[in-house]
Design a protein around this motif. Structure first.
Motif, PDB file in Angstrom:
ATOM      1  N   LEU A 202     -12.149  -2.215  -2.555  1.00 53.65           N
ATOM      2  CA  LEU A 202     -10.702  -2.312  -2.735  1.00 53.65           C
ATOM      3  C   LEU A 202     -10.122  -0.992  -3.211  1.00 53.65           C
ATOM      4  CD1 LEU A 202      -8.105  -3.944  -2.737  1.00 53.65           C
ATOM      5  CD2 LEU A 202      -8.666  -4.723  -5.068  1.00 53.65           C
ATOM      6  N   ARG A 203     -10.769  -0.376  -4.184  1.00 48.14           N
ATOM      7  CA  ARG A 203     -10.307   0.924  -4.689  1.00 48.14           C
ATOM      8  C   ARG A 203     -10.445   1.996  -3.616  1.00 48.14           C
ATOM      9  NH1 ARG A 203     -13.393   2.298 -10.029  1.00 48.14           N
ATOM     10  NH2 ARG A 203     -12.014   4.117  -9.947  1.00 48.14           N
ATOM     11  N   LEU A 204     -11.544   1.956  -2.865  1.00 45.94           N
ATOM     12  CA  LEU A 204     -11.758   2.931  -1.797  1.00 45.94           C
ATOM     13  C   LEU A 204     -10.663   2.819  -0.736  1.00 45.94           C
ATOM     14  CD1 LEU A 204     -13.503   5.102  -0.446  1.00 45.94           C
ATOM     15  CD2 LEU A 204     -14.833   3.246   0.612  1.00 45.94           C
ATOM     16  N   ILE A 205     -10.345   1.602  -0.337  1.00 47.54           N
ATOM     17  CA  ILE A 205      -9.307   1.377   0.670  1.00 47.54           C
ATOM     18  C   ILE A 205      -7.939   1.806   0.145  1.00 47.54           C
ATOM     19  CG2 ILE A 205      -8.040  -0.421   1.938  1.00 47.54           C
ATOM     20  CD1 ILE A 205     -10.734  -1.950   2.101  1.00 47.54           C
ATOM     21  N   THR A 206      -7.670   1.509  -1.126  1.00 51.11           N
ATOM     22  CA  THR A 206      -6.377   1.855  -1.723  1.00 51.11           C
ATOM     23  C   THR A 206      -6.169   3.365  -1.757  1.00 51.11           C
ATOM     24  OG1 THR A 206      -6.438  -0.137  -3.127  1.00 51.11           O
ATOM     25  CG2 THR A 206      -4.937   1.632  -3.782  1.00 51.11           C
ATOM     26  N   TYR A 207      -7.148   4.091  -2.278  1.00 48.87           N
ATOM     27  CA  TYR A 207      -7.035   5.551  -2.356  1.00 48.87           C
ATOM     28  C   TYR A 207      -6.956   6.176  -0.965  1.00 48.87           C
ATOM     29  CZ  TYR A 207      -7.873   5.812  -7.393  1.00 48.87           C
ATOM     30  OH  TYR A 207      -7.756   5.712  -8.755  1.00 48.87           O
ATOM     31  N   THR A 208      -7.767   5.659  -0.045  1.00 46.63           N
ATOM     32  CA  THR A 208      -7.766   6.188   1.320  1.00 46.63           C
ATOM     33  C   THR A 208      -6.425   5.936   1.997  1.00 46.63           C
ATOM     34  OG1 THR A 208     -10.166   5.824   1.510  1.00 46.63           O
ATOM     35  CG2 THR A 208      -8.930   6.126   3.562  1.00 46.63           C
ATOM     36  N   ALA A 209      -5.849   4.761   1.763  1.00 50.41           N
ATOM     37  CA  ALA A 209      -4.550   4.429   2.352  1.00 50.41           C
ATOM     38  C   ALA A 209      -3.460   5.356   1.815  1.00 50.41           C
ATOM     39  CB  ALA A 209      -4.200   2.975   2.050  1.00 50.41           C
ATOM     40  N   ILE A 210      -3.491   5.629   0.514  1.00 48.13           N
ATOM     41  CA  ILE A 210      -2.475   6.482  -0.106  1.00 48.13           C
ATOM     42  C   ILE A 210      -2.588   7.920   0.388  1.00 48.13           C
ATOM     43  CG2 ILE A 210      -1.700   7.517  -2.286  1.00 48.13           C
ATOM     44  CD1 ILE A 210      -2.428   4.847  -3.638  1.00 48.13           C
ATOM     45  N   PHE A 211      -3.790   8.490   0.262  1.00 54.11           N
ATOM     46  CA  PHE A 211      -3.965   9.889   0.652  1.00 54.11           C
ATOM     47  C   PHE A 211      -3.925  10.052   2.171  1.00 54.11           C
ATOM     48  CE2 PHE A 211      -5.397  10.114  -3.695  1.00 54.11           C
ATOM     49  CZ  PHE A 211      -5.088  11.412  -4.093  1.00 54.11           C
ATOM     50  N   GLY A 212      -4.388   9.036   2.900  1.00 60.33           N
ATOM     51  CA  GLY A 212      -4.342   9.092   4.362  1.00 60.33           C
ATOM     52  C   GLY A 212      -2.923   9.052   4.883  1.00 60.33           C
ATOM     53  N   SER A 213      -2.103   8.162   4.312  1.00 58.30           N
ATOM     54  CA  SER A 213      -0.708   8.060   4.749  1.00 58.30           C
ATOM     55  C   SER A 213       0.055   9.331   4.411  1.00 58.30           C
ATOM     56  CB  SER A 213      -0.029   6.851   4.100  1.00 58.30           C
ATOM     57  OG  SER A 213      -0.067   6.935   2.679  1.00 58.30           O
ATOM     58  N   TYR A 214      -0.263   9.939   3.267  1.00 64.62           N
ATOM     59  CA  TYR A 214       0.365  11.212   2.915  1.00 64.62           C
ATOM     60  C   TYR A 214       0.011  12.283   3.947  1.00 64.62           C
ATOM     61  CZ  TYR A 214       0.665  15.883   0.976  1.00 64.62           C
ATOM     62  OH  TYR A 214       0.909  17.217   0.831  1.00 64.62           O
ATOM     63  N   THR A 215      -1.259  12.356   4.321  1.00 64.03           N
ATOM     64  CA  THR A 215      -1.710  13.354   5.295  1.00 64.03           C
ATOM     65  C   THR A 215      -0.994  13.189   6.630  1.00 64.03           C
ATOM     66  OG1 THR A 215      -3.905  13.405   4.251  1.00 64.03           O
ATOM     67  CG2 THR A 215      -3.716  14.308   6.494  1.00 64.03           C
ATOM     68  N   VAL A 216      -0.873  11.944   7.093  1.00 60.35           N
ATOM     69  CA  VAL A 216      -0.186  11.666   8.359  1.00 60.35           C
ATOM     70  C   VAL A 216       1.284  12.082   8.276  1.00 60.35           C
ATOM     71  CG1 VAL A 216       0.590   9.846   9.938  1.00 60.35           C
ATOM     72  CG2 VAL A 216      -1.750   9.813   9.039  1.00 60.35           C
ATOM     73  N   LEU A 217       1.953  11.710   7.198  1.00 61.56           N
ATOM     74  CA  LEU A 217       3.363  12.057   7.019  1.00 61.56           C
ATOM     75  C   LEU A 217       3.564  13.567   6.944  1.00 61.56           C
ATOM     76  CD1 LEU A 217       4.414   9.340   4.411  1.00 61.56           C
ATOM     77  CD2 LEU A 217       5.266   9.535   6.748  1.00 61.56           C
ATOM     78  N   ARG A 218       2.658  14.233   6.229  1.00 65.27           N
ATOM     79  CA  ARG A 218       2.787  15.688   6.074  1.00 65.27           C
ATOM     80  C   ARG A 218       2.571  16.399   7.398  1.00 65.27           C
ATOM     81  NH1 ARG A 218       5.048  19.225   5.081  1.00 65.27           N
ATOM     82  NH2 ARG A 218       5.112  20.667   3.353  1.00 65.27           N
ATOM     83  N   LEU A 219       1.590  15.964   8.186  1.00 67.15           N
ATOM     84  CA  LEU A 219       1.337  16.565   9.487  1.00 67.15           C
ATOM     85  C   LEU A 219       2.499  16.314  10.445  1.00 67.15           C
ATOM     86  CD1 LEU A 219      -2.452  15.719   9.973  1.00 67.15           C
ATOM     87  CD2 LEU A 219      -1.462  17.970   9.517  1.00 67.15           C
ATOM     88  N   PHE A 220       3.047  15.096  10.373  1.00 69.47           N
ATOM     89  CA  PHE A 220       4.191  14.755  11.210  1.00 69.47           C
ATOM     90  C   PHE A 220       5.391  15.631  10.866  1.00 69.47           C
ATOM     91  CE2 PHE A 220       8.105  12.282  11.922  1.00 69.47           C
ATOM     92  CZ  PHE A 220       7.996  12.058  13.291  1.00 69.47           C
ATOM     93  N   LYS A 221       5.622  15.845   9.570  1.00 69.20           N
ATOM     94  CA  LYS A 221       6.739  16.669   9.132  1.00 69.20           C
ATOM     95  C   LYS A 221       6.529  18.124   9.537  1.00 69.20           C
ATOM     96  CE  LYS A 221       9.585  17.648   5.072  1.00 69.20           C
ATOM     97  NZ  LYS A 221       9.797  17.374   3.635  1.00 69.20           N
TER      98      LYS A 221
END
Length: 234
Positions: A202-221
């Protein structure tokens, strides 16, 4: 989950106290410093005497020394630079981005100093003497140390008086190291989770979701900005 609760509380305070944080930043830095000193002092006394707190105070102290409150501040700093700048929430976070980064860095100091000291003085000698040396444990410590070292100049140059003395180009070049810090923070957390006896998915998925979504948003921007520059040149 402690991270989610920390993130909810920190986000709420940041959005409701935006003007206050901007106007009275040094008061908030002082509060963060007091919390950091109390956390570090308690950890030193706990290690020396073996005494423990209890109840809510113990939970709060654990969240502080493990760097979860600090990570919550850094997550806001991360997403402030990745979300649409036209959104009201983004503008509010961007307005206090430097202040949030400074507060997060101050709160991270006890985590870095105490855990590094504990590793050098207690854990490492014990691991070698008992023959229980763990490469995975060493990796998470080394990654954490590198991330902590990178954080220090980012922290110092976020302070207005120091930032004003730097050339804009040099300051921006230095601040790009924040991306490396974010990556190392995530990697450090993942290595900690894999170092546990039982992996907390659960913690692994949570951290991955947070940092992964940030990476996607940053690359998109970044891609959007690149396309805009190309259009402007043509």
């Amino acid at each position: 989950m402690n991270l989610i609760m920390s993130l909810i509380i920190v986000t709420t305070l940041a959005l409701f106290l935006t003007a206050s944080i901007k106007k009275n930043s040094y008061i908030y830095y002082s509060i963060a410093t007091v919390i950091a000193i109390i956390t570090a002092t308690y950890e030193i006394l706990r290690i020396a005497s073996g005494a423990n707190l209890g109840g809510f105070i113990l939970s709060l102290e654990k969240v502080s020394i493990r760097g979860l409150i600090s990570i919550a501040f850094f997550i806001l700093v991360m997403f402030a630079g990745a979300l649409n700048p036209k959104w009201k929430i983004t503008r509010k976070l961007l307005g206090i981005r430097a202040e949030l980064a400074i507060i997060g860095s101050i709160l991270m100091l006890p985590h870095g100093i105490i855990y590094f000291t504990r590793f050098i003085l207690l854990k490492l000698p014990k691991m070698f003497s008992e023959g229980t040396f763990s490469v995975l444990y060493l990796e998470y410590i080394v990654v954490g140390i590198i991330g902590f070292i990178i954080m220090i100049p980012l922290f110092i140059t976020s302070i207005k008086k120091i930032r004003r003395r730097m050339k804009a180009v040099k300051w921006k070049r230095l601040q790009r190291w924040a991306y490396a810090f974010y990556f190392l923070a995530y990697l450090h957390i993942v290595l900690i989770l894999f170092n546990d006896k039982e992996l907390d998915y659960l913690r692994l998925i949570t951290y991955t979701a947070i940092f992964g979504s940030y990476t996607v948003l940053r690359l998109f921007k970044y891609e959007k900005m690149r396309q805009a520059k190309l259009l402007a040149m043509n």
